[in-house]
Design a protein around this motif. Structure first.
Motif, short mmCIF file in Angstrom:
data_model
loop_
_atom_site.label_atom_id
_atom_site.label_comp_id
_atom_site.label_asym_id
_atom_site.label_seq_id
_atom_site.Cartn_x
_atom_site.Cartn_y
_atom_site.Cartn_z
N VAL A 41 -19.31 -192.70 15.05
CA VAL A 41 -19.51 -194.07 14.61
C VAL A 41 -19.40 -195.01 15.80
O VAL A 41 -18.79 -194.69 16.83
N SER A 42 -20.01 -196.18 15.66
CA SER A 42 -19.93 -197.23 16.67
C SER A 42 -19.51 -198.52 15.97
O SER A 42 -20.02 -198.85 14.89
N LEU A 43 -18.56 -199.27 16.56
CA LEU A 43 -18.06 -200.51 15.99
C LEU A 43 -18.39 -201.66 16.93
O LEU A 43 -18.09 -201.60 18.13
N SER A 44 -19.01 -202.73 16.40
CA SER A 44 -19.39 -203.85 17.25
C SER A 44 -18.21 -204.73 17.62
O SER A 44 -18.20 -205.38 18.65
N ASP A 45 -17.16 -204.76 16.74
CA ASP A 45 -15.99 -205.61 17.02
C ASP A 45 -14.73 -204.97 16.45
O ASP A 45 -13.97 -205.62 15.73
N GLY A 46 -14.53 -203.71 16.74
CA GLY A 46 -13.34 -203.02 16.26
C GLY A 46 -13.29 -202.99 14.75
O GLY A 46 -14.31 -202.81 14.07
N LEU A 47 -12.09 -203.18 14.19
CA LEU A 47 -11.90 -203.15 12.74
C LEU A 47 -11.76 -204.55 12.17
O LEU A 47 -11.33 -204.73 11.02
#
Length: 772
Positions: A41-47
């Motif tokens: 997975v890739s997160l653009s701004d964390g959680l």
């Protein structure tokens, strides 16, 4: 002892008054338990709320049931959508598949299955009396599409050929006379890309674009887009090229044969509109890639001999015009690039983060209306009809406000009077980037439908987009455009420096050189000291080895010229030109560098046609410390600073410093003439590279306007950082620092000071400018 501030806080929290302390509330975070089976997975701004989670699957698989999720203000991820009754399905990387061949007229196809996994094959055969057009064998690709060409069985009896049926579709219509129509409908969740209806034209061709049926999760590889978009765009660009003429101010125009060409005369112009998505789902990093892609397109397209104006728009809920098509800067590529660099920002859209493609296209419509009305009041009311228009739209999601973009496209087509005889006056290319909410139907609704072409594309991510554009605008179709280098992620050293060559003798040490025309390599003459015959030498360009047909050393080069003055080696005029046995074919890995004082370099610098060689020298070497580069033995670019004007004299003094071949010489000018450029650190420890033995003959080049110009040839230096060094674990040479108090100096033959000799041998392979 408890610090006073902590004591105060403790007092508030434990006060017996019953009142609760009002502490800053923390925004709820989304769960970190968001993996996908078989992928990452890739997160653009964390959680944090607003962060976009993207599921990443290996090639040949796709994320199910959806490619992405958004962290909501409540601290919960948007729920997984599924058409089945499955409750809370587990995200999984499913195997990619290709659509089945539902219909195949006048022949047989097999094997028949309901779906086909990657690697599956289909074979096609025609009945007696029919001839197979297209591919007899097709394989299911990892991107969810079939390779090869759509097959069809044709008996040649109709006005138009059998149009075929794409995999996954059913066709209505079986008459192929002039004026007859056929229509297509994709089955299930498949989306139709291309023309849903086609007409048999008087020319014996079917109108519109050949249809295909695409699964929502299928996409294109960069090489797929390079072939389709590249051919179409090059056709739109023309192109019109300058040829030699007796009058330097009146170039003769020649055209290149293309399947669909849009030739621009001297009194017509191309308007190119670049539309960039800046909505919420586009991360800052991805927006920067979009921005880089705009700069690549502007710079490369400005290299064509095509009169072009640019417009640039970023859009979210509302469009922001970066460069208007009717602005003064629209026709100046340098001004356009400056505005894109300094004024194009995702933050400029603030909280207006929707995806309003309609209004972005509406801006183009208004510009066209304005131009049409303005010209109608002049003595050239039909001048607007000469303008060609091309739109390139980049998006990472479907539109969610402003209405259907198709409505704006229809208005643009109507005002331009786009019909069969004016079909080439408008091209709209739609790029979906990433699998996040990019739908084939939306792309296809925007894109133009041209015979034999594709205008709707879907790539897996921004990096693939950058790779695609670098490849498209760096193919041999561009012709002899000089000074291009591919800097996309994954580009090889030869793609980055396609002019760089290695010159190998039958035995002994090799030299370097640069490709300056399709049969000419520029290098150093001292590479051939005491060498008469170079028949057994080879010039390696990329993966190609070519023999040397002729060698032309500069007639004034003589390494032993000053032996009687106590100077054992003298490198003035250290230049040689190699004429290759055969011309090379330009490609992504073989392309010439720009040679100053030529018309080819003049176009790259975007100078006026009346520019002179002196203008080029001022443009490229105007600074006292000019940033430049050369290419190392390991094919890496290393940086130096060329010292000019008053700094040149101080730099050249290093040629006679202690410990060098020329130490103790009273007059530096006996060793270093005005024909040398000089580089080297001005103080101990300054980070500036030195050349190694074996790098002689290579190019000393500067970057200007995203192009590369050779200003010198590596000749000699006072220090060899590769002497007695060994390759490291990665096979790279370890360049050792210089001895204490030694300030390395490197010297290069200036191409500005040896113009007469270059002109003598390289004309008419290159077209030279007047000296001054």
């Amino acid at each position: 002892m408890v610090p006073p501030l902590c004591a105060l806080l403790l007092l508030i929290l434990t006060s017996g008054s019953g009142a609760r302390a009002l502490l800053p509330a923390e925004s709820p975070q989304c769960s970190g338990d968001v993996g996908i089976q078989g992928g990452n997975v890739s997160l653009s701004d964390g959680l944090r709320p607003g962060s976009l989670l993207t599921y990443l699957c290996p090639l040949g698989t796709y994320p199910y049931p959806q490619p992405s999720r958004l962290c909501q203000p409540s601290g919960h991820w948007t729920p997984l959508r599924t058409s089945s009754s499955t409750h809370n399905p587990t995200p999984t990387c499913r195997k990619m598949r290709c659509p089945p061949q539902l219909q195949f007229e006048h022949g047989t196809v097999g094997p028949r299955r309901t779906f086909y996994l990657v690697g599956s094959e289909l074979t096609f055969e025609c009945r007696d009396g029919y001839t197979l057009r297209g591919s007899a064998l097709r394989r299911c690709l990892p991107t969810g599409r079939w390779d090869g060409e759509m097959p069809a069985c044709d008996d040649g009896a109709e006005h138009c050929p059998e149009p075929g049926v794409p995999a996954g579709a059913l066709r209505r219509g079986s008459r192929y006379r002039q004026g007859d129509r056929v229509s297509y409908r994709c089955q299930g969740t498949l989306a139709l890309v291309g023309s849903p209806e086609r007409e048999c034209l008087p020319t014996g061709e079917w109108s519109g674009a050949e249809p295909t049926c695409r699964f929502p999760f299928s996409y294109d590889l960069p090489e797929d887009v390079t072939a389709s978009f590249g051919a179409s765009l090059i056709s739109v660009l023309g192109f019109v090229a300058s040829s030699t003429s007796t009058d330097q101010n009146q170039p003769v125009l020649k055209t290149y044969s293309l399947e669909r060409r849009l030739i621009l005369s001297q009194d017509s112009v191309l308007h190119l509109y670049l539309l960039v998505d800046a909505s919420k789902s586009v991360s800052e990093a991805n927006f920067q890639v979009f921005k880089d892609c705009v700069k690549i397109m502007v710079d490369r397209i400005a290299s064509f001999d095509v009169p072009v104006k640019f417009a640039v728009i970023s859009y979210a809920s509302k469009p922001i015009v970066i460069v208007p098509i009717n602005g003064e800067e629209a026709g100046d590529a340098d001004e356009v690039l400056e505005r894109v660099e300094n004024h194009m920002s995702k933050k400029a859209h603030g909280n207006r983060t929707g995806t309003n493609i309609h209004d972005a296209l509406q801006e183009i419509y208004h510009w066209i209306i304005f131009q049409k009305e303005a010209l109608s009041k002049t003595n050239k009311p039909d001048e607007w009809k000469k303008v060609r228009h091309a739109v390139i739209l980049l998006t990472d999601g479907k539109f969610n406000m402003g209405g259907s973009p198709k409505h704006a496209v229809t208005k643009i087509e109507d005002v331009l009077e786009v019909k069969p005889d004016r079909n080439d006056y408008l091209d709209i290319y739609a790029f979906g980037v990433g699998q996040t909410d990019v739908e084939w139907e939306d792309l296809n609704a925007i894109a133009s439908k041209k015979i034999g072409e594709q205008h709707a594309f879907k790539l897996n991510g921004p990096v693939e987009l950058r790779t695609t554009l670098d490849s498209i605008l760096d193919v041999k179709s561009i012709g002899e455009v000089c000074g291009l280098g591919n800097h996309s992620e994954g580009a090889t050293a030869q793609q980055m420096n396609p002019w760089h060559v290695v010159i190998r003798p039958e035995r002994g040490e090799s030299c370097r050189g640069s490709l300056v025309a399709d049969r000419w390599v520029l290098t150093a003459a001292h590479c051939f000291n005491n060498v008469q015959d170079t028949k057994l030498w080879r010039v390696n360009i990329g993966s190609t080895d070519i023999q040397i047909a002729q060698r032309f050393d500069h007639p004034q080069y003589n390494v032993r010229a000053k032996v009687d003055q106590g100077i054992p080696e003298f490198y003035d005029y250290d230049l040689s030109l190699l004429q290759l046995e055969r011309p090379v074919h330009f490609s992504a890995t073989i392309r010439p560098i720009c040679l100053p004082c030529t018309k080819e370099a003049n176009r790259a610098l975007r100078k006026p046609v009346r520019a002179t060689c002196k203008d080029h020298e001022v443009e490229l070497l105007r600074q006292a410390r000019v940033p430049a580069q050369f290419i190392s033995l390991d094919n890496e670019r290393l940086s130096v600073h060329i010292k000019t004007n008053e700094m040149w004299a101080r730099c050249t003094e290093g040629a006679v410093q202690p410990g060098t071949l020329y130490a103790g010489k009273a007059n530096v000018s006996d060793v270093v003439t005005q024909r040398f450029l000089c580089s080297g650190p001005e103080s101990t420890g300054e980070p500036e590279a030195s050349t190694c033995k074996g790098e002689s003959g290579g190019s000393l080049f500067v970057e200007k306007k995203m192009r590369y110009f050779q200003v010198g040839v590596v000749s000699w230096g006072t220090y060899n950082p590769c002497a007695q060094s060994r390759p490291d674990n990665q096979g790279r040479m370890q360049r050792k620092p210089p001895p204490h108090r030694h300030h390395p100096r490197d010297f290069y033959l200036s191409l500005f000071q040896t113009q007469d000799w270059l002109r003598e041998h390289l004309s008419p392979a290159l077209h030279f400018l007047p000296p001054a």
